[in-house]
Structures are given as C-alpha cells and as structure tokens.
Design a protein around this motif. Structure first.
Motif, PDB file in Angstrom:
ATOM      1  N   UNK A   1       0.834  -1.204   0.000  1.00  0.00           N
ATOM      2  CA  UNK A   1       0.000   0.000   0.000  1.00  0.00           C
ATOM      3  C   UNK A   1       0.870   1.257   0.000  1.00  0.00           C
ATOM      4  N   UNK A   2       1.898   1.254   0.853  1.00  0.00           N
ATOM      5  CA  UNK A   2       2.795   2.411   0.922  1.00  0.00           C
ATOM      6  C   UNK A   2       3.544   2.588  -0.400  1.00  0.00           C
ATOM      7  N   UNK A   3       4.040   1.465  -0.954  1.00  0.00           N
ATOM      8  CA  UNK A   3       4.770   1.539  -2.221  1.00  0.00           C
ATOM      9  C   UNK A   3       3.875   2.041  -3.345  1.00  0.00           C
ATOM     10  N   UNK A   4       2.615   1.585  -3.342  1.00  0.00           N
ATOM     11  CA  UNK A   4       1.677   2.027  -4.369  1.00  0.00           C
ATOM     12  C   UNK A   4       1.410   3.520  -4.257  1.00  0.00           C
ATOM     13  N   UNK A   5       1.206   3.994  -3.022  1.00  0.00           N
ATOM     14  CA  UNK A   5       0.946   5.424  -2.821  1.00  0.00           C
ATOM     15  C   UNK A   5       2.116   6.271  -3.292  1.00  0.00           C
ATOM     16  N   UNK A   6       3.326   5.850  -2.935  1.00  0.00           N
ATOM     17  CA  UNK A   6       4.511   6.603  -3.358  1.00  0.00           C
ATOM     18  C   UNK A   6       4.653   6.563  -4.874  1.00  0.00           C
ATOM     19  N   UNK A   7       4.431   5.378  -5.452  1.00  0.00           N
ATOM     20  CA  UNK A   7       4.558   5.238  -6.904  1.00  0.00           C
ATOM     21  C   UNK A   7       3.575   6.100  -7.659  1.00  0.00           C
ATOM     22  N   UNK A   8       2.316   6.111  -7.201  1.00  0.00           N
ATOM     23  CA  UNK A   8       1.303   6.924  -7.870  1.00  0.00           C
ATOM     24  C   UNK A   8       1.644   8.402  -7.746  1.00  0.00           C
ATOM     25  N   UNK A   9       2.137   8.802  -6.564  1.00  0.00           N
ATOM     26  CA  UNK A   9       2.517  10.196  -6.380  1.00  0.00           C
ATOM     27  C   UNK A   9       3.658  10.610  -7.299  1.00  0.00           C
ATOM     28  N   UNK A  10       4.655   9.747  -7.434  1.00  0.00           N
ATOM     29  CA  UNK A  10       5.782  10.043  -8.324  1.00  0.00           C
ATOM     30  C   UNK A  10       5.317  10.151  -9.767  1.00  0.00           C
ATOM     31  N   UNK A  11       4.408   9.239 -10.159  1.00  0.00           N
ATOM     32  CA  UNK A  11       3.904   9.260 -11.533  1.00  0.00           C
ATOM     33  C   UNK A  11       3.145  10.556 -11.806  1.00  0.00           C
ATOM     34  N   UNK A  12       2.328  10.977 -10.822  1.00  0.00           N
ATOM     35  CA  UNK A  12       1.551  12.195 -11.029  1.00  0.00           C
ATOM     36  C   UNK A  12       2.455  13.420 -11.113  1.00  0.00           C
ATOM     37  N   UNK A  13       3.433  13.494 -10.206  1.00  0.00           N
ATOM     38  CA  UNK A  13       4.306  14.667 -10.190  1.00  0.00           C
ATOM     39  C   UNK A  13       5.153  14.726 -11.458  1.00  0.00           C
ATOM     40  N   UNK A  14       5.653  13.574 -11.892  1.00  0.00           N
ATOM     41  CA  UNK A  14       6.539  13.574 -13.045  1.00  0.00           C
ATOM     42  C   UNK A  14       5.865  13.224 -14.347  1.00  0.00           C
ATOM     43  N   UNK A  15       4.569  12.977 -14.328  1.00  0.00           N
ATOM     44  CA  UNK A  15       3.862  12.554 -15.530  1.00  0.00           C
ATOM     45  C   UNK A  15       3.335  13.715 -16.341  1.00  0.00           C
ATOM     46  N   UNK A  16       2.328  13.399 -17.154  1.00  0.00           N
ATOM     47  CA  UNK A  16       1.728  14.423 -18.010  1.00  0.00           C
ATOM     48  C   UNK A  16       1.148  15.549 -17.161  1.00  0.00           C
ATOM     49  N   UNK A  17       1.364  16.761 -17.609  1.00  0.00           N
ATOM     50  CA  UNK A  17       0.914  17.927 -16.848  1.00  0.00           C
ATOM     51  C   UNK A  17      -0.604  18.013 -16.833  1.00  0.00           C
ATOM     52  N   UNK A  18      -1.149  18.324 -15.659  1.00  0.00           N
ATOM     53  CA  UNK A  18      -2.571  18.616 -15.530  1.00  0.00           C
ATOM     54  C   UNK A  18      -2.708  20.081 -15.170  1.00  0.00           C
ATOM     55  N   UNK A  19      -3.782  20.683 -15.552  1.00  0.00           N
ATOM     56  CA  UNK A  19      -4.000  22.094 -15.248  1.00  0.00           C
ATOM     57  C   UNK A  19      -5.484  22.398 -15.330  1.00  0.00           C
ATOM     58  N   UNK A  20      -5.902  23.507 -14.749  1.00  0.00           N
ATOM     59  CA  UNK A  20      -7.312  23.887 -14.831  1.00  0.00           C
ATOM     60  C   UNK A  20      -7.727  24.131 -16.274  1.00  0.00           C
ATOM     61  N   UNK A  21      -8.996  23.897 -16.569  1.00  0.00           N
ATOM     62  CA  UNK A  21      -9.511  24.148 -17.899  1.00  0.00           C
ATOM     63  C   UNK A  21      -9.701  25.631 -18.162  1.00  0.00           C
ATOM     64  N   UNK A  22      -9.926  25.954 -19.412  1.00  0.00           N
ATOM     65  CA  UNK A  22     -10.058  27.363 -19.797  1.00  0.00           C
ATOM     66  C   UNK A  22     -11.359  27.995 -19.302  1.00  0.00           C
ATOM     67  N   UNK A  23     -12.252  27.178 -18.790  1.00  0.00           N
ATOM     68  CA  UNK A  23     -13.488  27.743 -18.244  1.00  0.00           C
ATOM     69  C   UNK A  23     -13.187  28.660 -17.069  1.00  0.00           C
ATOM     70  N   UNK A  24     -12.111  28.385 -16.350  1.00  0.00           N
ATOM     71  CA  UNK A  24     -11.705  29.261 -15.237  1.00  0.00           C
ATOM     72  C   UNK A  24     -10.372  29.948 -15.497  1.00  0.00           C
ATOM     73  N   UNK A  25      -9.546  29.384 -16.391  1.00  0.00           N
ATOM     74  CA  UNK A  25      -8.221  29.973 -16.597  1.00  0.00           C
ATOM     75  C   UNK A  25      -8.209  31.076 -17.650  1.00  0.00           C
ATOM     76  N   UNK A  26      -9.139  31.022 -18.626  1.00  0.00           N
ATOM     77  CA  UNK A  26      -9.128  31.978 -19.743  1.00  0.00           C
ATOM     78  C   UNK A  26      -7.728  32.094 -20.333  1.00  0.00           C
TER      79      UNK A  26
END
Length: 519
Positions: free
Chosen positions: A385-410
């Motif tokens: 469980x701990x390894x999975x949590x760390x792995x998912x966190x690393x993937x999110x931080x170093x993976x494809x960028x996420x950002x707010x949509x243009x509905x709020x970012x313009x």
C-alpha cells in the motif's frame, strides 16, 4: 503454558456472546487479545483499501480537482506570503476595493497550496489535495471501524466520500476534512463513554483555525457532544460536566492563536450573517434535488432506514443530525458536514442495536478466504500500500501535466491580452477573478466576497446582468474607469457590450470574450 488456539477462543467467545445482551460492552476474556489484534489489523487494511480506492479515482480524474476558479487566487496569496514573509491586512488584488481591510484567514492552507505549486505545478496541487482527501477517507473508515464490521466501514467510507465529492476541489477547506472527522468522532465517542474530552484535540482545533474559516463549526460540534453528556448525567457527575465546560471555554481561546487574532473569528460570522454575496454564489445556494439526484436518493434512503429501523440514538445526536441536515439543505457547500459526520455520530448506536453490523459480531465469525489472505499477508499488504501510494505520487508529479480548464483559466484570452498590451482597470466575470489575481491583474470582482465587494457592490454587479441592467452597467464602467472587459462565454452582459458605443469585441473563443474601449 501453551497459547490458546485462535479458533478455540473464538468458540468460547461465541458462546459467551450469545449469553450476553448485545448492547452491553464486551469485557476482556481469555484469548480475546488475539481476536482484538486480528480485528485491529483487518481494520487497518480495510481503511487503507478505502483510501486507496478513493485516491485512485481522484488521480484518474485529477483535472476535475482544479476546476474551481478560487484555486487560482488561493495559490497566488500563498505565493505572495512566501515571498514577502508577511500576512496581508488589506486588499492589493482588486482595483475596485484596493486598500480596504482584508485578511488571509486561511493562510496556512494557501501556503500549502503554494508550496505544492512551486514544487510540481498543478500536478503538485492535485497530488496534495488527493492526499488530504485520501487521509480523510482513511480516518473515516478507521473511525467507523471502531464499532462497525470492516466490510460495512469500508462500504460506508467510500460511499460517503462519493456523496461528498462536490466539495473535492483545490481549496483550503479540503485540508480540514481529516480534522473534522477525528474531531467529531473523538468528541462523541468520549460523550458516549461518559469520559471527558481529550484536551489534545485543542491542537487539532488550532490547526483547523489556521487552515480554514469553518473552524467555528468545531465549537458547535463540541457543544452537541457536551449536550449529550448533560442529558445522560445531568448534575450527577459535576466533575465530568466541569471538564466539558472547560474544554468548551478553551475552544475560542485556542482559536485566537492565529496571525489575525479575533479578526479571524469575526470574519467567519460575517459570512453567516447578512452577507449580500451569499445568495448570489452557487455553492451557497440551497440544496437542489433536481440537480443532485444521487444526494436526494441518499437522503431519502437514510430517512427510510431511520423510520423502519426504530434506531434510538438520543436527543443530542438527533439534534446534531438535524443541524447537519439544515446546513446542507440551506447551503450546498455543507454536503460533507451531513454525509461525513452524521454516520460517524450514529455508528455506535447502530452497532449496539444491530449486532449483525458490529465489529463484535465480526470477531466471532469464521474468516472468508479474502480475510484469511489479508491477515496472513498483513505486513506485505501494508508495504504494498505504501509503495503504491509513493509510486502513484511520483507518476503524477513527473507525468503528463494537468492544469485547470479554460473555463476558469481563460488561458488563450489572457495570452491575447498580454500580446496586445491590454492594461488599465478591467471589468471581469466573477469566475475569472481568480485567474486574473494569479496573473497579477487587479480584478473588478473575485471570489473574496466573504470580506470584500460588499455594501451593495456585489448586488449591483449582479443587477448589471439582468434584462434591465444595461444603464447600470454603463454607470459602473464610467465610475470605475474601465478600459477593457474579460467575460465568460455565458455572461449575460455580452449583448450589452455588443451594443455599447465605443466598445469593440477584440477577442472571442468558446470560453471567453474580451472587449476594449476606444480611446
């Protein structure tokens, strides 16, 4: 002396349990520590599983966590506090209320969001919000598992998280969700057992105070738990009653330990009072059954269950359930107060009056294949469980960028504004206030209406979008010397701007429009 076999002690426990009234507390007996340890391990595994399920869903839908327009300005305020090492006391983010008193009463959450953003951009923000929500789910399942069987606790925790999902956004209140779960469960558990509250909880209240303005809700929860003590014992245990009164008196005193002192408490009551902006903001609207069919179904099922079950849970808990329901029906933003806290408060009476759902009954049952496997692989399951949590966190931080949509970012509209050097006072749609602050553009109005944009300002701004609002809009544009406007695509004032003499539509896409004034 040879150890007592687990299954042998289970048979003894089963015979003993049948001879006892199910509503009476279990006393220690020979061999029971083995069962208690087994239940503790299963409770931990299932709580982790609950958190893992919710975390997986949130990370898959990470962009959805970033769609609140207020996330932008919360991060900017945090970044500015980190840069200046000071706490703001007046508004420097709008041109319409510049210099007016304003405090960052949720400063600690804003700093946490800013640190996450500095570390990994919007991916970091999504990760820290996911972590806070997952911790809340873990604690919820853990607290429910105190009295309910593991399968019931995990099913409830995941279901209640799903029902509370509308508030899962990158905003300060999310950091308080784990706190409110522990605070409520601990106080009502102490009241039910006839014990004084743990004064260590005041440390959680201090943290809550600096994270989000909802900390005054903690006072109310403590009052209901204290009422439970008063109703149960009246004046028969004056020392216990005095301990609860002292705890209650310390709550507001502890809350004064923040950068703004009493101002932080007074600011929370300003929203609950006659704040003109509250009726105009979506999250402060009353519950709408047609727009929330899942929540309506859950409410009706809970009501049906209470009516058919004959559950008895005392006046104080009943009043708390009604209070939580009132908050939710009055303001949709309090969905989590009802769906997270009411089941916590009622879990102990449910377990006492319906033994089939209780942890005590589960302790006597034969383990199925999955449960035997999990108990046998306990340490490996925790490590995985701990390894999975760390792995998912690393993937999110170093993976494809996420950002707010243009509905709020313009995003594209602001790029156009920068390219064409648009400057001067801006007139903006409410939902674009956050992104303007983030990008260093002073707003006309934004999401800080709990303290600013009052004295008729927000009501007048709303009136400019009505069918008769064109003259008022022209007045506002002249009064505040507006040079350009950034409007969301659905803003009802767009037709007015198209007709206003001297104004030109300079930019348009499916999310935003920009108008400029001829000089």
């Amino acid at each position: 002396m040879s150890p007592v076999p687990i299954y042998g002690c289970r048979r003894h426990l089963r015979l003993w349990f049948k001879a006892m009234n199910a509503s009476q507390p279990i006393q220690p007996m020979a061999g029971s520590p083995s069962l208690a340890a087994e239940a503790w391990r299963m409770r931990l595994i299932f709580s982790l599983l609950s958190a893992a399920i919710v975390a997986t869903v949130l990370l898959v839908r990470a962009p959805a966590l970033l769609q609140d327009p207020d996330s932008w300005w919360h991060i900017r305020v945090g970044l500015d506090m980190l840069a200046t090492r000071t706490f703001p006391t007046f508004d420097s983010y709008s041109h319409s209320f510049a210099g007016q008193p304003w405090i960052a009463k949720e400063w600690l959450s804003q700093v946490l969001l800013a640190l996450a953003y500095k570390s990994a951009g919007w991916n970091g923000v999504a990760l820290v919000i996911t972590a806070a929500i997952s911790l809340m789910v873990f604690l919820l399942a853990w607290q429910l598992g105190e009295t309910l069987k593991p399968t019931t606790a995990i099913a409830l925790a995941v279901s209640l998280a799903l029902l509370s999902a509308p508030v899962f956004t990158a905003r300060p209140h999310v950091f308080t969700l784990p706190i409110i779960v522990v605070w409520t469960a601990s106080l009502f558990r102490a009241a039910g057992a006839g014990r004084p509250p743990s004064f260590g909880l005041l440390g959680l209240l201090w943290l809550w105070t600096n994270l989000h303005a909802s900390f005054t809700l903690g006072f109310v929860i403590a009052a209901f738990a204290g009422l439970d003590i008063l109703i149960r014992y009246q004046l028969a245990r004056p020392r216990l009653l005095a301990q609860w009164c002292i705890f209650g008196a310390l709550c507001p005193l502890v809350s004064l330990v923040n950068p703004y002192g009493l101002k932080a408490i007074l600011a929370t009551f300003a929203v609950a009072g006659a704040n003109e902006a509250v009726p105009l903001i979506m999250e402060w609207q009353p519950f709408n059954a047609s727009a929330n069919p899942l929540s309506e179904a859950a409410l009706l099922l809970m009501l049906l269950g209470l009516l058919l079950s004959g559950l008895r849970f005392g006046l104080a808990r009943a009043l708390f359930a009604l209070f939580a329901l009132h908050l939710y029906l009055t303001h949709e933003r309090f969905v989590y107060v009802f769906f997270l806290l009411v089941p916590l408060v009622l879990a102990a009476p449910v377990a006492e009056q319906f033994p089939a759902l209780s942890i005590r009954t589960w302790m006597m049952e034969q383990r199925d294949g999955l449960e035997r496997f999990l108990l046998g692989q306990y340490r490996r399951a925790l490590a995985a469980s701990v390894a999975l949590a760390i792995g998912v966190g690393v993937i999110l931080v170093g993976g494809a960028a996420v950002e707010p949509g243009q509905k709020t970012s313009a995003k594209d509209a602001l790029a156009f504004a920068a390219q064409h050097n648009l400057s001067g006072p801006v007139f903006n749609s409410y939902d674009f206030g956050g992104t303007l602050i983030f990008h260093g553009i002073k707003t006309f109005i934004d999401g800080r209406t709990d303290q600013l944009f009052l004295n008729g300002f927000t009501q007048a701004n709303d009136a400019t979008g009505r069918s008769t609002g064109k003259p008022l809009l022209e007045t506002q544009l002249r009064k505040y010397g507006i040079d350009w406007a950034l409007l969301s695509a659905g803003d009802s004032r767009i037709p007015f701007f198209d007709e206003l003499p001297g104004w030109t539509r300079a930019y348009s896409d499916r999310y935003a429009m920009i108008y400029t004034r001829s000089r």
